[in-house]
Design a protein around this motif. Structure first.
Motif, short mmCIF file in Angstrom:
data_model
loop_
_atom_site.label_atom_id
_atom_site.label_comp_id
_atom_site.label_asym_id
_atom_site.label_seq_id
_atom_site.Cartn_x
_atom_site.Cartn_y
_atom_site.Cartn_z
N LEU A 11 19.91 2.91 1.03
CA LEU A 11 21.01 2.91 2.01
C LEU A 11 22.12 2.01 1.49
N ARG A 12 23.35 2.52 1.55
CA ARG A 12 24.50 1.74 1.11
C ARG A 12 25.61 1.82 2.16
N ASP A 13 25.86 0.68 2.82
CA ASP A 13 26.93 0.55 3.82
C ASP A 13 26.86 1.67 4.87
N VAL A 14 25.67 1.86 5.43
CA VAL A 14 25.44 2.96 6.38
C VAL A 14 25.76 2.51 7.81
N SER A 15 26.67 3.22 8.45
CA SER A 15 27.01 2.98 9.86
C SER A 15 26.93 4.30 10.61
N GLY A 19 30.01 8.11 20.10
CA GLY A 19 31.17 7.77 20.91
C GLY A 19 31.61 6.35 20.61
N LYS A 20 31.64 5.51 21.63
CA LYS A 20 32.04 4.11 21.44
C LYS A 20 30.86 3.19 21.16
N THR A 21 29.65 3.77 21.17
CA THR A 21 28.45 2.97 20.93
C THR A 21 28.12 2.90 19.45
N GLN A 22 28.05 1.70 18.90
CA GLN A 22 27.70 1.50 17.49
C GLN A 22 26.18 1.41 17.37
N ALA A 23 25.57 2.40 16.75
CA ALA A 23 24.11 2.43 16.62
C ALA A 23 23.63 1.72 15.37
N LEU A 24 24.35 1.89 14.25
CA LEU A 24 24.02 1.24 12.98
C LEU A 24 25.29 0.62 12.42
N SER A 25 25.15 -0.56 11.82
CA SER A 25 26.33 -1.30 11.37
C SER A 25 26.17 -1.77 9.93
N GLY A 26 26.70 -1.01 9.00
CA GLY A 26 26.81 -1.44 7.61
C GLY A 26 25.51 -1.82 6.94
N ILE A 27 24.49 -0.98 7.07
CA ILE A 27 23.18 -1.30 6.48
C ILE A 27 23.16 -0.96 5.00
N THR A 28 22.81 -1.92 4.19
CA THR A 28 22.56 -1.73 2.75
C THR A 28 21.15 -2.22 2.48
N GLN A 61 27.58 9.67 8.85
CA GLN A 61 28.98 9.44 9.22
C GLN A 61 29.69 8.51 8.24
N GLN A 62 28.99 7.46 7.84
CA GLN A 62 29.61 6.49 6.93
C GLN A 62 28.54 5.90 6.02
N GLY A 63 28.88 5.76 4.73
CA GLY A 63 27.95 5.20 3.77
C GLY A 63 27.17 6.27 3.03
N THR A 64 26.20 5.82 2.26
CA THR A 64 25.39 6.71 1.43
C THR A 64 23.92 6.58 1.81
N LEU A 68 14.30 10.27 -1.37
CA LEU A 68 13.57 10.93 -2.46
C LEU A 68 14.51 11.21 -3.63
N GLY A 69 15.45 10.29 -3.87
CA GLY A 69 16.35 10.38 -5.01
C GLY A 69 17.54 11.30 -4.83
N ALA A 70 17.75 11.85 -3.62
CA ALA A 70 18.84 12.80 -3.41
C ALA A 70 19.74 12.33 -2.27
N ASP A 71 21.03 12.63 -2.38
CA ASP A 71 22.01 12.30 -1.35
C ASP A 71 21.84 13.27 -0.19
N ILE A 72 21.37 12.74 0.96
CA ILE A 72 21.04 13.63 2.07
C ILE A 72 22.29 14.17 2.77
N ALA A 73 23.46 13.64 2.44
CA ALA A 73 24.70 14.18 3.00
C ALA A 73 25.08 15.51 2.36
#
Length: 247
Positions: A11-15, A19-28, A61-64, A68-73
């Protein structure tokens, strides 16, 4: 656990926000593979949101997010790796069809993975015998107890031999005996499937004590990571509950 195990998740800078609710904040964070990983913390800290990203059930939404070695986005990458992932969402039997029998639920999921009739029979018999569900093949899923629903959900998740098993609070709402039986079953399956990675979200600290590696979550962030023993030593506490409060 092998401390040098290749990460199953990066995980790299995952947010993530709803809506206005922040569930995840910049997880690396890197999550080690080949072991039992626990995401611990009370309800509302972001555990389910993170697992929904790892399983491909929610859009990044944000981050990488690499699984299993693949970009899930990437849709192409999701198409490649999602058949290697099994996801049990939160809630008793949420991945089951209540009007279908135990046998019919398993046959349906196995067909989704293009298994032929003989392979389906072998896998269904093996999984239901190992979970104690074999005598109940003809019973509708909606008429199973909570513990039995979770066992059937697990059978459905494992029917295609995944490399990554994601469990979102699988024992919430299940009685203590069924909880213990569920984790004994997971341990037995892991002995058979050496190398399978398991990521579990739980609010039960007694369960987390038996996991290989933990990520302590609060307010959408990972506050600390390590083995249960490492977290206890770091906080000078004698229980994970106390360690969580300290962290």
């Amino acid at each position: 656990m092998n401390s040098l195990a290749e990460p199953v998740v990066r995980l790299r800078d995952v947010s993530l926000h709803y809506g206005k609710t922040q569930a995840l904040s910049g997880i690396t964070q890197d999550i080690p593979g080949g072991c039992m990983v626990g995401l611990i913390g009370p309800d509302g800290v972001g555990k389910s949101s993170l697992l929904s990203l790892l399983s491909g059930a929610h859009r990044v939404q944000q981050g990488t997010v690499e699984v299993l070695g693949a970009d899930i986005a990437s849709k192409a990458h999701r198409d490649q790796i999602c058949p290697r992932i099994a996801y049990m969402p939160q809630g008793l039997g949420k991945n089951l069809y209540p009007t279908l029998s135990v046998e019919e639920n398993l046959q349906f999921i196995a067909r989704l993975f293009s298994q032929n009739a003989s392979e389906r029979r072998r896998r269904i018999d093996d999984l239901t015998r190992s979970t104690g569900m074999y005598p109940f093949l003809a019973r509708p899923a909606g008429k199973l107890s909570g513990g039995m629903k979770q066992k059937l959900s697990l059978c459905c998740a494992l029917i295609h031999d995944p490399d990554l098993l994601i469990l979102d609070e699988p024992t919430t709402g299940v009685d203590p005996l069924a909880r213990a039986q569920f984790w004994e079953l997971i341990a037995r399956i892991r002995r058979q499937r050496v190398g399978m990675s398991v990521i579990v979200a739980t609010a039960y600290m007694d369960e987390a004590q038996g996991f290989d590696w933990l990520a302590v979550m609060d307010e959408g962030r990972v506050r600390a990571t390590g083995t249960p023993a490492e977290l206890l030593a770091r906080t000078h506490c004698d229980s994970l509950e106390s360690a969580f409060i300290s962290l």
